[in-house]
Design a protein around this motif. Structure first.
Motif, mmCIF file in Angstrom:
data_model
loop_
_atom_site.group_PDB
_atom_site.id
_atom_site.type_symbol
_atom_site.label_atom_id
_atom_site.label_comp_id
_atom_site.label_asym_id
_atom_site.label_seq_id
_atom_site.Cartn_x
_atom_site.Cartn_y
_atom_site.Cartn_z
ATOM 1 N N THR A 169 11.520 6.390 -40.246
ATOM 2 C CA THR A 169 12.113 6.489 -38.913
ATOM 3 C C THR A 169 12.902 7.783 -38.738
ATOM 4 O O THR A 169 13.540 7.976 -37.705
ATOM 5 C CB THR A 169 13.036 5.285 -38.651
ATOM 6 O OG1 THR A 169 14.057 5.252 -39.659
ATOM 7 C CG2 THR A 169 12.249 3.977 -38.686
ATOM 8 N N GLY B 189 10.566 -1.745 -40.598
ATOM 9 C CA GLY B 189 11.662 -1.615 -39.639
ATOM 10 C C GLY B 189 11.298 -0.788 -38.433
ATOM 11 O O GLY B 189 12.093 0.029 -37.957
ATOM 12 N N GLN C 5 11.233 -1.465 -35.448
ATOM 13 C CA GLN C 5 12.105 -1.679 -34.297
ATOM 14 C C GLN C 5 13.249 -0.673 -34.265
ATOM 15 O O GLN C 5 13.826 -0.415 -33.209
ATOM 16 C CB GLN C 5 12.665 -3.109 -34.318
ATOM 17 C CG GLN C 5 11.617 -4.210 -34.165
ATOM 18 C CD GLN C 5 10.876 -4.505 -35.458
ATOM 19 O OE1 GLN C 5 11.191 -3.927 -36.508
ATOM 20 N NE2 GLN C 5 9.891 -5.388 -35.394
ATOM 21 N N ALA C 6 13.595 -0.102 -35.432
ATOM 22 C CA ALA C 6 14.689 0.866 -35.498
ATOM 23 C C ALA C 6 14.244 2.280 -35.115
ATOM 24 O O ALA C 6 15.078 3.184 -35.000
ATOM 25 C CB ALA C 6 15.287 0.877 -36.906
#
Length: 248
Positions: A24, A58, A60-61
């Motif tokens: 991310t 992850g 969504q982050a």
């Protein structure tokens, strides 16, 4: 008489560049992707891009809006998101991006460069149309294009089928073909075979001195090509997702 319909709506399989973030960290993605684009800017200029988050822990982050701005700045055209769950799908829809389910696109479609203006290659979205009046029409085999003279710097040659060049290709020249590329001389420019995603396409040449070689969107620049094959007769092909150069 009935009026002609104003449009046709068809289903098709399309060739897309696919970006699979494995982190991310947008700063790291930006630096790595910018370096990749700098190696072959024309290959990715205005290329439709799928953001595939299926393998991103992850997801969504992830700052999806930031990633969209990042790839747009580098010349891509983000069109859809795949994977990441419902929260990511909602964020994608809010950004005007499409949302693809796992069953709506093959998992690893290879990229293809955008059409060029000089030779006007056809669009990259013509495969497997949905049933309609012309769905059963036979498809004529693509013609082979034969070039008997040297391809000079700045020239660009495109073939809807195979491309055969009986002479050399100068630095700065570019060969594009939906099928195979055969060069019966020194290949010193750029050669992109399998332009519309044909992973079986190959490049053959009597002397490999290319600036860039690519098959179905997988590419190598001069620094990546096996130095033991420089100046030698060689072939270029895909082995799975790897671009392979081998002697002839």
């Amino acid at each position: 008489m009935a009026a002609s319909p104003p449009f046709r709506l068809k289903g098709s399989l399309v060739t897309l560049s696919i970006l699979k973030p494995l982190s991310t960290d947008l700063t790291a993605i930006d630096a790595g992707l910018a370096a990749k684009v700098a190696q072959a800017p024309a290959l990715f200029d205005r290329a439709p891009l799928l953001l595939d988050l299926a393998d991103l822990p992850g997801a969504q982050a992830l700052d999806l809006a930031g990633l969209r701005a990042l790839v747009t700045r580098l010349g891509f055209v983000p069109v859809a998101v795949r994977g990441g769950g419902e929260a990511v799908a909602a964020a994608a829809a809010a950004l005007g991006l499409g949302v693809l389910g796992e069953g709506r696109l093959p998992p690893d479609v290879e990229p293809a460069p955008p059409p060029t203006e000089k030779e006007s290659p056809p669009p990259t979205t013509t495969t497997n149309a949905a049933a309609g009046p012309d769905a059963a029409a036979p498809i004529a085999p693509a013609p082979t294009r034969l070039i008997t003279q040297a391809v000079r710097s700045g020239q660009q040659v495109y073939s809807r089928g195979d491309l055969i060049v009986l002479a050399g290709v100068s630095p700065g020249a570019e060969l594009l073909a939906d099928g195979h590329i055969h060069v019966y001389g020194a290949l010193r420019g750029r050669a992109l075979a399998g332009l519309r995603g044909n992973t079986q396409a190959r490049i053959y040449c009597r002397a490999l001195e290319a600036e860039l070689i690519a098959v179905a969107g997988c590419f190598q620049v001069a620094d990546d090509i096996d130095p033991t094959l420089r100046g030698r007769a060689a072939q270029v092909f895909l082995d799975g997702e790897d671009l392979v150069t081998a002697p002839l």
